[in-house]
Design a protein around this motif. Structure first.
Motif, short mmCIF file in Angstrom:
data_model
loop_
_atom_site.label_atom_id
_atom_site.label_comp_id
_atom_site.label_asym_id
_atom_site.label_seq_id
_atom_site.Cartn_x
_atom_site.Cartn_y
_atom_site.Cartn_z
N SER A 1 -2.21 15.08 7.28
CA SER A 1 -2.96 14.82 8.50
C SER A 1 -4.34 15.47 8.45
CB SER A 1 -2.20 15.36 9.72
OG SER A 1 -0.90 14.81 9.79
N LEU B 1 -8.01 13.18 4.30
CA LEU B 1 -7.98 11.75 4.62
C LEU B 1 -9.34 11.10 4.40
CD1 LEU B 1 -5.78 11.75 7.86
CD2 LEU B 1 -5.07 11.24 5.53
N GLU C 1 -10.07 8.05 1.65
CA GLU C 1 -10.68 6.81 2.16
C GLU C 1 -12.00 6.54 1.43
OE1 GLU C 1 -11.14 7.27 6.36
OE2 GLU C 1 -8.99 7.56 6.68
N GLU D 1 0.67 7.12 10.19
CA GLU D 1 0.13 5.78 9.96
C GLU D 1 -1.24 5.90 9.30
OE1 GLU D 1 1.53 2.86 10.45
OE2 GLU D 1 3.39 3.78 11.16
N HIS D 2 -1.27 5.53 8.03
CA HIS D 2 -2.54 5.51 7.30
C HIS D 2 -2.44 4.49 6.18
CE1 HIS D 2 -6.01 6.72 4.92
NE2 HIS D 2 -6.43 7.38 5.97
#
Length: 722
Positions: free
Chosen positions: A568, A573, A577, A601-602
């Protein structure tokens, strides 16, 4: 239309959608005489359910809508009912409720949730229904449309479970006439799980905040007491103390604190809640963790009090020595016969299997038979790769693989042939005719037929003569003497990957030079011809102290928080990305029962379990491994790929390192989240290349870096067993 049935399709009742729909279709009132409004709030519908909804929507008397708002005056039925797909009832329910409405000309009639109210108990006054509890107040109703308009108004109402329960309760706080039909039952097939408890607590909070305060003070006070009783009922359950997270429990305690401000001590004492006073005091002082422990102790005390009384009453009736009692003496022949029959049955089975083995062995021309296995549901470790090598290169050899029938890896083994299903008759027979047992763990740990103890008792003499080989689960980088020591498992041969590992086996496990063969591990043959992706594999191992704890305790652990925070972490993240990196999250098999709690959710992160992943392929295709103490780090080192060991709990794990191969030889060691993210960033920006020092370590630690490990293992087994 006689009745308009309004129902919410949600995650909480989606599994009973089909059965609930059948309940409505079979109503003797006539499905065509009912208007059905389905408010679709469910996201996880199956394809079959989507088709069913689409077919329903085509009917003239059915409306499927995704908008949660409802305008009562647009409903076509004379009477309105709020139905849940979790309900199960007689096909005559709505017909009978309509008859009651027509006969008594009341504002509404209510059915009785089974076990809620006794059949012989008549509830004629609103306060009597309120006093009967939340289930009685929120029971399935048939409501006169005009009465519902008075209650809800002509504006659109936002539909939710909480609102429907509030509406049901408010009907008893207004001067409406009703008939409680206690002989018209229905059931609620909900699943009592974390979701149900959380939703129920949320409903209680909503009702308390929106309950109709214009009613008499006595009625409102009684409603609040019943809500408090229902809340306490939920808190006093294993599901609350053992399965809810700390945050979810904190939410429930907030709701309880609000209630304690609304209810007097006198009301608590007069409504059978006095026993919870210590709990209420702790919650008022915001001692939430202590409150949870108190509930556990209270439940334990209650259990043993009940057990003590139960046995006390028994021994009051049976004060004598059991063996001197008449019943014991009378049943003695039966017990002796039962014991004798079991022994005779086992003797005949033993003779049958030994005879069958004696006949079967010559039919194989007395050729050597090898049995290979791993965990009974597994085919992805050294056992599988060695078996695969034997079947592809020595198809005439009598080599068999033991695996359970329902294993997700069965298809891989069936392609190779010579499969034996775990605990089958064939498995038991081949245990006797085989000469050699080969396992990635130890054979008697994973590959003995069930029931294992009984099988050993029957055939211990025969089993002791077998040649046992441990292929290893992975390179030994810990002191595993409690698990694999010679005194405990007494393997005839252990396979190792290097001279370093051989020394570990000799020094910590008690095996001699002749009992350890340096061949390289079988699965290392598969770690060549790589097709590496831009992918990070997060693969922490297990912890002994977390193995048998409940969900609530696990969610409080440093282990959970460390990895949940990592996946998280905003910086982490952003990085995956920006660089378009996929992340595979796979925790140890023994911890996978908690996997659902890690899921976020990713689009770049996938959460895998043993039924959806093959570890050997994950290792091959990933560019970077994040682990803690796992021996899979050696697989990555073997492939000259970077490893980061996230050791946030060095003083709270059961893995004892060895001096020959240290963690620092395998990869970067970090102890906190920020350090981990920065180390991963550095590796990503270096195109996932391993530092030179680890490439050198890899060349030093592994004796062989070829695809002949399985062949060397085959040759050494042939030599040792000839």
């Amino acid at each position: 239309m006689k009745v308009s049935v309004v129902t919410l399709l949600q995650e909480s009742n989606i599994e009973n959608f089909n059965s609930g729909l059948e309940v409505l279709k079979k109503q003797t009132l006539g499905f065509d005489n009912m208007e059905l409004i389905v408010i679709d709030q469910a996201e996880s519908k199956s394809e079959e359910q989507i088709i069913e909804l689409a077919q329903l929507a085509k009917k003239a008397n059915v409306r499927v809508q995704h908008d949660n708002s409802l305008k009562v005056e647009e409903l076509r039925g004379k009477y309105i009912s709020f139905f849940d797909f979790n309900y199960s009832t007689s096909p005559h329910l709505y017909k009978n409720l309509c008859r009651e409405m027509d006969m008594h000309s009341v504002d509404f009639v209510s059915a009785n949730l089974i076990t809620s109210i006794r059949e012989d108990r008549n509830l004629a006054e609103a306060e009597e229904v309120i006093g009967a509890g939340v289930n009685a107040m929120t029971g399935l109703k048939l409501i006169n449309k005009e009465s519902l308009l008075k209650m809800a108004g002509e504006n659109k109402i936002e539909m939710s479970d909480s609102f429907i329960e509030l509406l049901n309760i408010n009907f008893y706080l207004q001067p409406f006439t009703f008939k409680y039909v206690n002989k018209q039952f229905y059931r609620n097939k909900f699943t009592f799980n974390e979701s149900y408890v959380n939703n129920s607590i949320s409903h209680i909070r909503y009702i308390a905040e929106h309950v109709d305060l214009s009613a008499s003070e006595k009625s409102v006070s009684l409603v609040k007491i019943q809500l408090l009783k229902h809340l306490t009922f939920l808190l006093d359950k294993n599901m609350f103390t053992d399965n809810l997270s700390e945050e979810e429990q904190a939410t429930a305690y907030d709701v309880l604190r609000n209630f304690l401000d609304l209810v007097s001590k006198k009301d608590i004492q007069s409504n059978d809640l006095d026993g919870y006073t210590p709990l209420f005091n702790m919650v008022n002082k915001k001692l939430d963790e202590e409150a949870t422990h108190y509930i556990k102790l209270l439940r334990s005390k209650r259990h043993w009090y009940e057990q003590t009384n139960k046995y006390k009453k028994y021994f009051e009736k049976n004060p004598y020595d059991l063996e001197e009692s008449l019943s014991w003496k009378l049943t003695k022949p039966l017990r002796l016969f039962s014991k004798w029959s079991v022994e005779v049955k086992e003797w005949f089975y033993k003779v049958f299997l030994l005879t069958l083995a004696a006949i079967w062995k010559p039919l194989t021309f007395n050729r050597k038979i090898w049995l290979v296995g791993e965990r009974e549901d597994q085919a992805e470790d050294n056992g599988y790769f060695f078996f695969k090598h034997c079947r592809e290169n020595y198809p005439k050899e009598k080599v068999y693989y033991i695996i359970s029938k329902d294993s997700p890896h069965l298809y891989k083994v069936k392609k190779l042939g010579n499969v034996i299903y775990h605990s089958s008759l064939k498995h038991q027979l081949y245990m006797l005719v085989a000469d050699t047992y080969i396992s990635a763990w130890t054979f008697d740990e994973c590959s003995y037929p069930a029931p294992k103890k009984q099988f050993i008792e029957m055939f211990g003499k025969q089993l002791a003569k077998k040649f046992t080989i441990c292929l290893q689960h992975g390179v030994i980088i810990h002191n595993i003497s409690p698990y694999l020591h010679k005194d405990r498992y007494n393997q005839n041969l252990i396979i190792s990957s290097s001279e370093y590992e051989k020394k570990i086996i000799q020094n910590t496990l008690g095996y001699s030079d002749q009992e350890v063969a340096v061949t390289g591990l079988a699965r290392f043959d598969n770690l060549h011809e790589l097709s590496v992706k831009k992918q990070i594999l997060i693969m922490p191992t297990w912890r002994r102290h977390l193995f048998k704890i409940n969900k609530s305790s696990f969610l409080r652990s440093d282990y959970y928080k460390a990895y949940r925070n990592l996946i998280s972490n905003k910086e982490f993240l952003d990085m995956i990305e920006r660089h378009n990196i996929s992340v595979k999250f796979y925790i140890h098999n023994q911890m996978q029962k908690f996997m659902d709690n890690f899921v976020v959710e990713h689009p770049n992160i996938e959460f895998l379990v043993k039924s959806t992943a093959t570890v050997s392929e994950l290792l091959k295709e990933s560019s970077l491994l994040i682990t803690d103490y796992s021996s899979v780090s050696s697989d990555f080192l073997y492939m000259n790929k970077p490893v980061v060991m996230y050791q946030f709990d060095p003083h709270n794990n059961h893995h004892a390192p060895v001096k020959e191969i240290q963690y620092s030889n395998l990869g970067s060691i970090v102890s906190n989240e920020n350090e981990l993210v920065q180390t991963v960033r550095r590796i990503v920006e270096n195109d996932f290349r391993a530092d030179k020092q680890y490439v050198k370590n890899s060349q030093r630690i592994f004796k062989y870096k070829d695809q002949n490990n399985c062949q060397r293992i085959y040759e050494v087994i042939k030599q040792k067993t000839s």
